[in-house]
Write a protein that holds these residues in place. Structure first.
Motif, PDB file in Angstrom:
ATOM      1  N   GLY A  51       2.655   2.523   2.875  1.00  0.00           N
ATOM      2  CA  GLY A  51       3.990   2.435   2.956  1.00  0.00           C
ATOM      3  C   GLY A  51       4.134   0.695   3.723  1.00  0.00           C
ATOM      4  N   VAL A  52       2.898   0.233   4.137  1.00  0.00           N
ATOM      5  CA  VAL A  52       2.529  -0.972   4.799  1.00  0.00           C
ATOM      6  C   VAL A  52       2.888  -1.681   3.652  1.00  0.00           C
ATOM      7  CG1 VAL A  52       0.546  -2.826   6.182  1.00  0.00           C
ATOM      8  CG2 VAL A  52       1.448   0.403   5.987  1.00  0.00           C
ATOM      9  N   VAL A  53       3.542  -2.892   3.698  1.00  0.00           N
ATOM     10  CA  VAL A  53       3.307  -3.813   2.788  1.00  0.00           C
ATOM     11  C   VAL A  53       3.289  -5.628   3.350  1.00  0.00           C
ATOM     12  CG1 VAL A  53       5.413  -5.350   1.488  1.00  0.00           C
ATOM     13  CG2 VAL A  53       5.267  -2.946   1.588  1.00  0.00           C
ATOM     14  N   PHE A  54       2.481  -6.280   2.826  1.00  0.00           N
ATOM     15  CA  PHE A  54       2.099  -7.299   3.486  1.00  0.00           C
ATOM     16  C   PHE A  54       2.593  -9.304   2.730  1.00  0.00           C
ATOM     17  CE2 PHE A  54      -1.304  -4.550   4.929  1.00  0.00           C
ATOM     18  CZ  PHE A  54      -1.475  -5.190   5.917  1.00  0.00           C
ATOM     19  N   LEU A  55       3.113  -9.738   2.801  1.00  0.00           N
ATOM     20  CA  LEU A  55       3.580 -11.348   2.623  1.00  0.00           C
ATOM     21  C   LEU A  55       2.422 -11.696   2.852  1.00  0.00           C
ATOM     22  CD1 LEU A  55       6.334  -9.014   2.814  1.00  0.00           C
ATOM     23  CD2 LEU A  55       7.559 -10.701   1.721  1.00  0.00           C
ATOM     24  N   PHE A  76       0.939  -1.325  -0.294  1.00  0.00           N
ATOM     25  CA  PHE A  76      -0.306  -0.333  -0.410  1.00  0.00           C
ATOM     26  C   PHE A  76       0.981   1.821   0.110  1.00  0.00           C
ATOM     27  CE2 PHE A  76      -2.855  -3.097   1.688  1.00  0.00           C
ATOM     28  CZ  PHE A  76      -3.453  -3.677   1.272  1.00  0.00           C
ATOM     29  N   TYR A  77       1.020   1.758  -1.328  1.00  0.00           N
ATOM     30  CA  TYR A  77       2.008   3.080  -1.258  1.00  0.00           C
ATOM     31  C   TYR A  77       0.976   3.997  -1.612  1.00  0.00           C
ATOM     32  CZ  TYR A  77       5.799   1.445   0.425  1.00  0.00           C
ATOM     33  OH  TYR A  77       7.536   0.511   0.933  1.00  0.00           O
ATOM     34  N   ARG A  78       0.392   5.462  -1.924  1.00  0.00           N
ATOM     35  CA  ARG A  78       0.219   6.293  -2.085  1.00  0.00           C
ATOM     36  C   ARG A  78       0.895   7.191  -2.998  1.00  0.00           C
ATOM     37  NH1 ARG A  78      -0.688   7.699   3.928  1.00  0.00           N
ATOM     38  NH2 ARG A  78      -3.045   7.550   3.786  1.00  0.00           N
ATOM     39  N   MET A  79       0.357   7.202  -4.111  1.00  0.00           N
ATOM     40  CA  MET A  79       0.648   7.821  -5.735  1.00  0.00           C
ATOM     41  C   MET A  79       1.157   9.117  -5.549  1.00  0.00           C
ATOM     42  SD  MET A  79      -1.439   6.363  -8.622  1.00  0.00           S
ATOM     43  CE  MET A  79      -1.906   4.610  -9.252  1.00  0.00           C
ATOM     44  N   TYR A  80       0.159  10.218  -4.842  1.00  0.00           N
ATOM     45  CA  TYR A  80       0.598  11.402  -4.610  1.00  0.00           C
ATOM     46  C   TYR A  80       0.660  11.771  -3.374  1.00  0.00           C
ATOM     47  CZ  TYR A  80      -0.598  10.692  -9.746  1.00  0.00           C
ATOM     48  OH  TYR A  80      -0.168  10.242 -11.318  1.00  0.00           O
ATOM     49  N   ASP A  81       0.959  13.132  -2.949  1.00  0.00           N
ATOM     50  CA  ASP A  81       1.266  13.674  -1.749  1.00  0.00           C
ATOM     51  C   ASP A  81       1.692  14.960  -2.555  1.00  0.00           C
ATOM     52  OD1 ASP A  81       3.398  13.257  -1.804  1.00  0.00           O
ATOM     53  OD2 ASP A  81       3.732  12.561   0.101  1.00  0.00           O
ATOM     54  N   ALA A  82       1.471  15.934  -0.723  1.00  0.00           N
ATOM     55  CA  ALA A  82       2.077  17.609  -1.197  1.00  0.00           C
ATOM     56  C   ALA A  82       3.258  17.760  -1.159  1.00  0.00           C
ATOM     57  CB  ALA A  82       0.772  18.078   0.085  1.00  0.00           C
ATOM     58  N   GLY A  88       5.279  15.071  -2.960  1.00  0.00           N
ATOM     59  CA  GLY A  88       5.770  14.000  -3.714  1.00  0.00           C
ATOM     60  C   GLY A  88       6.456  12.880  -3.767  1.00  0.00           C
ATOM     61  N   GLU A  89       6.894  12.816  -1.915  1.00  0.00           N
ATOM     62  CA  GLU A  89       7.267  12.169  -0.878  1.00  0.00           C
ATOM     63  C   GLU A  89       6.800   9.994  -1.366  1.00  0.00           C
ATOM     64  OE1 GLU A  89       9.334  10.006   3.199  1.00  0.00           O
ATOM     65  OE2 GLU A  89       8.287  12.664   3.385  1.00  0.00           O
ATOM     66  N   SER A  90       6.112  10.508  -1.387  1.00  0.00           N
ATOM     67  CA  SER A  90       5.128   8.824  -1.497  1.00  0.00           C
ATOM     68  C   SER A  90       4.998   8.621  -3.065  1.00  0.00           C
ATOM     69  CB  SER A  90       3.517   9.237  -1.639  1.00  0.00           C
ATOM     70  OG  SER A  90       3.028   9.579   0.147  1.00  0.00           O
ATOM     71  N   GLY A  91       5.181   8.750  -3.886  1.00  0.00           N
ATOM     72  CA  GLY A  91       5.764   8.584  -5.452  1.00  0.00           C
ATOM     73  C   GLY A  91       6.672   8.386  -4.800  1.00  0.00           C
ATOM     74  N   SER A  92       7.762   8.772  -4.826  1.00  0.00           N
ATOM     75  CA  SER A  92       9.114   8.343  -4.346  1.00  0.00           C
ATOM     76  C   SER A  92       8.720   7.147  -4.298  1.00  0.00           C
ATOM     77  CB  SER A  92       9.971   9.337  -3.858  1.00  0.00           C
ATOM     78  OG  SER A  92      11.070   8.673  -3.564  1.00  0.00           O
ATOM     79  N   MET A  93       8.039   6.828  -2.969  1.00  0.00           N
ATOM     80  CA  MET A  93       8.704   5.880  -2.253  1.00  0.00           C
ATOM     81  C   MET A  93       7.891   4.641  -2.635  1.00  0.00           C
ATOM     82  SD  MET A  93       7.545   7.370   2.150  1.00  0.00           S
ATOM     83  CE  MET A  93       7.277   5.633   1.979  1.00  0.00           C
ATOM     84  N   ARG A  94       7.359   4.896  -3.709  1.00  0.00           N
ATOM     85  CA  ARG A  94       6.244   3.987  -4.448  1.00  0.00           C
ATOM     86  C   ARG A  94       6.756   3.495  -5.468  1.00  0.00           C
ATOM     87  NH1 ARG A  94       0.356   3.512  -5.736  1.00  0.00           N
ATOM     88  NH2 ARG A  94       0.132   2.247  -7.944  1.00  0.00           N
ATOM     89  N   ILE A 147       0.938  -3.710  -6.110  1.00  0.00           N
ATOM     90  CA  ILE A 147       0.534  -2.092  -5.669  1.00  0.00           C
ATOM     91  C   ILE A 147      -0.519  -0.893  -5.267  1.00  0.00           C
ATOM     92  CG2 ILE A 147       2.100  -0.049  -5.266  1.00  0.00           C
ATOM     93  CD1 ILE A 147       4.808  -1.309  -6.887  1.00  0.00           C
ATOM     94  N   ILE A 148      -1.258  -0.881  -4.363  1.00  0.00           N
ATOM     95  CA  ILE A 148      -2.124   0.011  -4.499  1.00  0.00           C
ATOM     96  C   ILE A 148      -2.385   0.684  -3.962  1.00  0.00           C
ATOM     97  CG2 ILE A 148      -4.665  -0.735  -2.869  1.00  0.00           C
ATOM     98  CD1 ILE A 148      -4.088  -3.718  -3.227  1.00  0.00           C
ATOM     99  N   ASP A 149      -2.856   1.507  -3.919  1.00  0.00           N
ATOM    100  CA  ASP A 149      -3.306   3.710  -3.289  1.00  0.00           C
ATOM    101  C   ASP A 149      -3.987   3.336  -2.622  1.00  0.00           C
ATOM    102  OD1 ASP A 149      -3.347   5.878  -2.856  1.00  0.00           O
ATOM    103  OD2 ASP A 149      -2.981   6.596  -4.915  1.00  0.00           O
ATOM    104  N   PRO A 150      -3.904   3.739  -1.396  1.00  0.00           N
ATOM    105  CA  PRO A 150      -4.780   3.550  -0.446  1.00  0.00           C
ATOM    106  C   PRO A 150      -6.421   4.896  -0.603  1.00  0.00           C
ATOM    107  CG  PRO A 150      -3.096   4.500   0.464  1.00  0.00           C
ATOM    108  CD  PRO A 150      -2.862   3.700  -0.558  1.00  0.00           C
TER     109      PRO A 150
END
Length: 327
Positions: A153-157, A99-105, A107-113, A134-137
């Motif tokens: 940035g929460v990841v499930f295996l 779960f990673y966001r595509m956008y935020d104010a 731009g850090e979320s997009g970089s993490m994704r 990869i899902i945008d919450p």
């Protein structure tokens, strides 16, 4: 990019249609093809079709086969050998849901994704058993609530009914979670105490607190064992570690250790500090292991401190094969 099977289907359909047209209108094609201008145009069209065919073939191969190499100094974009070994030994499918966001104010979320996408892509290149999504919450809030995700940035295996959750994982975190979720059964490591061994709770440089932390992160259960008091090595022990005893093991303890290895098939790690004895030397010699009590003199003069010798050639052994620099 369209799936490769669609490209294959379209190619086959095109060939069939072309063959049908040639069969049905062969007389017209034969009459027209006898003209000089027509032959030149046909040659041009043949070149166009050839180039088009090459482009389609390259696209198809790139969709089904990939190859990459890391030319950076230190291979910073390559997975560690341990990770590669874990991936190559995978025999069951592992689903990775991130779960990673595509956008935020900022731009850090997009970089993490994107960073995670590149990392998990390297995992998948070494094993077809890795399946990821990869899902945008913000786009799929229902799924985020279903998984209990309330941060980025929460990841499930998940594998075979087992699941591990990690937050903004790097390679080390992701590999540890992969080992945990795919490991069958629980492996328990006991560290012997009662003889002045290095302590699992000691945070000083000589202590093993960080070692314990790493073992637990990898999925092992770690406990201490005072064999003098218990008089038995637990049945769930997978590995027994004797880490730098100050005083030798008692005569009553040695047969218990020997039985653990010879009869029960347990694994034993013995580490003896300089100028110390473990009490296991005769038993180790019986197993073909000789514990030396020698003094190493460095004739090259390359020393770090008063008593640290630098080794540049370790020889061939599974323990040292990954050591590529002097230590």
């Amino acid at each position: 990019r369209a799936p490769s099977d669609i490209w294959v289907g379209l190619g086959i359909a095109a060939v069939l249609l072309m063959a049908s047209w040639i069969y049905l209108d062969w007389d017209i094609i034969a009459a027209v093809s006898g003209r000089r201008g027509t032959r030149r145009q046909a040659g041009s069209w043949a070149m166009v079709l050839l180039v088009l065919g090459i482009v389609v073939l390259v696209n198809y191969l790139s969709a089904n086969h990939s190859w990459d190499t890391d030319v950076t100094e230190g291979s910073i974009h390559s997975l560690a050998p341990q990770t590669v070994e874990v991936l190559e030994n995978l025999d069951r499918e592992v689903k990775v849901t991130a779960f990673y966001r595509m956008y935020d104010a900022t731009g850090e979320s997009g970089s993490m994704r994107e960073t995670f996408r590149e990392l998990i892509g390297r995992y998948k290149s070494h094993s077809g058993e890795i399946q990821f999504e990869i899902i945008d919450p913000d786009v799929e809030p229902r799924l985020a609530v279903e998984y209990g995700v309330y941060q980025n940035g929460v990841v499930f295996l998940s594998c075979g009914g087992r699941e591990e959750r990690v937050i903004a994982p790097d390679e080390n975190d992701l590999t540890n979670a992969l080992i945990k979720v795919t490991r069958t059964g629980t492996k328990k490591i006991y560290f012997l105490t009662g003889h002045g061994e290095h302590s699992l709770s000691d945070i000083e440089p000589v202590g093993y607190s960080q070692l314990k932390q790493k073992l637990v992160q990898t999925g092992f259960v770690v406990e201490e064992l005072e064999l003098i008091r218990s008089g038995v090595i637990p049945a769930d022990a997978t590995v027994l570690v004797i880490a730098g005893p100050v005083t030798p093991l008692l005569e009553t303890e040695v047969p218990l250790v020997r039985d653990f290895v010879e009869r029960r098939g347990g694994s034993l790690l013995v580490m003896v500090d300089p100028e110390r004895t473990s009490g296991l030397e005769p038993t180790l010699q019986r197993w073909g292991v000789e514990v030396g009590d020698d003094l190493i003199i460095d004739l090259s003069g390359v020393l770090i401190g008063d008593s640290t010798t630098v080794f540049g050639d370790f020889g061939y052994h599974e323990i040292t094969e990954q050591l590529g620099v002097p230590a």
